[in-house]
Write a protein that holds these residues in place. Structure first.
Motif, mmCIF file in Angstrom:
data_model
loop_
_atom_site.group_PDB
_atom_site.id
_atom_site.type_symbol
_atom_site.label_atom_id
_atom_site.label_comp_id
_atom_site.label_asym_id
_atom_site.label_seq_id
_atom_site.Cartn_x
_atom_site.Cartn_y
_atom_site.Cartn_z
ATOM 1 N N ASN A 134 0.960 -0.618 0.445
ATOM 2 C CA ASN A 134 0.036 -0.285 0.315
ATOM 3 C C ASN A 134 0.682 1.595 0.023
ATOM 4 N N GLU A 135 1.195 1.688 -1.491
ATOM 5 C CA GLU A 135 1.978 2.695 -1.236
ATOM 6 C C GLU A 135 1.576 4.109 -1.467
ATOM 7 N N VAL A 136 1.684 5.062 -0.752
ATOM 8 C CA VAL A 136 1.073 6.439 -0.868
ATOM 9 C C VAL A 136 2.269 7.540 -1.675
ATOM 10 N N ILE A 137 1.548 8.474 -2.000
ATOM 11 C CA ILE A 137 1.671 9.387 -2.991
ATOM 12 C C ILE A 137 3.085 10.035 -2.340
ATOM 13 N N CYS A 138 3.682 10.813 -2.878
ATOM 14 C CA CYS A 138 4.332 12.217 -2.494
ATOM 15 C C CYS A 138 3.214 13.183 -2.544
ATOM 16 N N ASN A 139 3.411 14.044 -1.690
ATOM 17 C CA ASN A 139 1.850 15.302 -1.743
ATOM 18 C C ASN A 139 2.703 16.845 -1.373
ATOM 19 N N PRO A 140 4.411 17.007 -2.749
ATOM 20 C CA PRO A 140 4.263 18.151 -2.836
ATOM 21 C C PRO A 140 3.646 19.089 -2.481
#
Length: 207
Positions: A134-140
């Motif tokens: 369950n990977e989460v996105i990078c949230n810039p």
């Protein structure tokens, strides 16, 4: 079409118009005069003036870490935002300690803030770095907006991925600078492939 990277003259460095190629952007005087006027904007003038002072005072003497602190000090910035990659969390902690030791207030936001699954942006399981997890996105965008919310005066990027840094700069309300960029292959030294582009990396970089 401009090609400053291929220029062997660089007459622009000494205002020598006779040496400048015909397609030199410095020859477009009307356009450049418009640019000059933008530096008279109060904030632009302050940033440009103080960055020039940091360059001259610290030339070949101050590290990037020191230059960032000097730049912040000259601009009377006391509240620094740090947008960092989870892979450089140790470096982020050290940098924060240095800034706080110099009496800066630091607001740091990790790239994984928000914990948004990659499926949300259309990434399938086989497209993940580690399929089956369950990977989460990078949230810039979240990093920038949170720092905006905290009222930071200067934002520093540390190790943001290509593209994520673009989104961060797009949404950052405060001026932004870079401490380091990510390049896992070279130990975060992205210029290394250029230095060996005529030898070991030639076949990898050129068709």
């Amino acid at each position: 079409m401009y090609g400053c990277a291929n220029c062997k003259v660089h007459g622009c460095r000494e205002q020598n118009y006779e040496k400048m190629p015909k397609n030199c952007p410095s020859r477009d005087r009307e356009f450049q005069e418009e640019n000059k006027l933008l530096y008279l904007d109060e904030e632009n003038y302050k940033l440009a003036h103080n960055s020039a002072l940091v360059e001259s005072e610290g030339y070949c003497r101050l590290t990037r870490v020191e230059e960032i602190m000097e730049f912040a000090k000259k601009n009377n910035f006391t509240k620094i935002g740090l947008a960092f990659c989870v892979g450089l969390r140790n470096e982020a902690e050290i940098f924060t300690k240095i800034l706080e030791n110099r009496e800066f207030e630091v607001c740091s936001i990790i790239c994984k803030n928000g914990s948004v699954s990659k499926e949300f942006i259309g990434i399938s399981d086989c497209e993940k770095v580690r399929p089956g997890t369950n990977e989460v996105i990078c949230n810039p965008i979240g990093q920038a907006r949170l720092l905006n919310k905290m009222g930071t005066q200067l934002n520093v990027m540390l190790g943001l991925c290509v593209g994520h840094d673009s989104l961060f700069m797009k949404y950052s309300e405060a001026p932004a600078t870079v401490l380091a960029v990510k390049d896992r292959v070279t130990g975060h030294n992205p210029l290394a492939p250029l230095y060996i582009s005529d030898t070991y990396y030639h076949k990898k970089l050129f068709k």
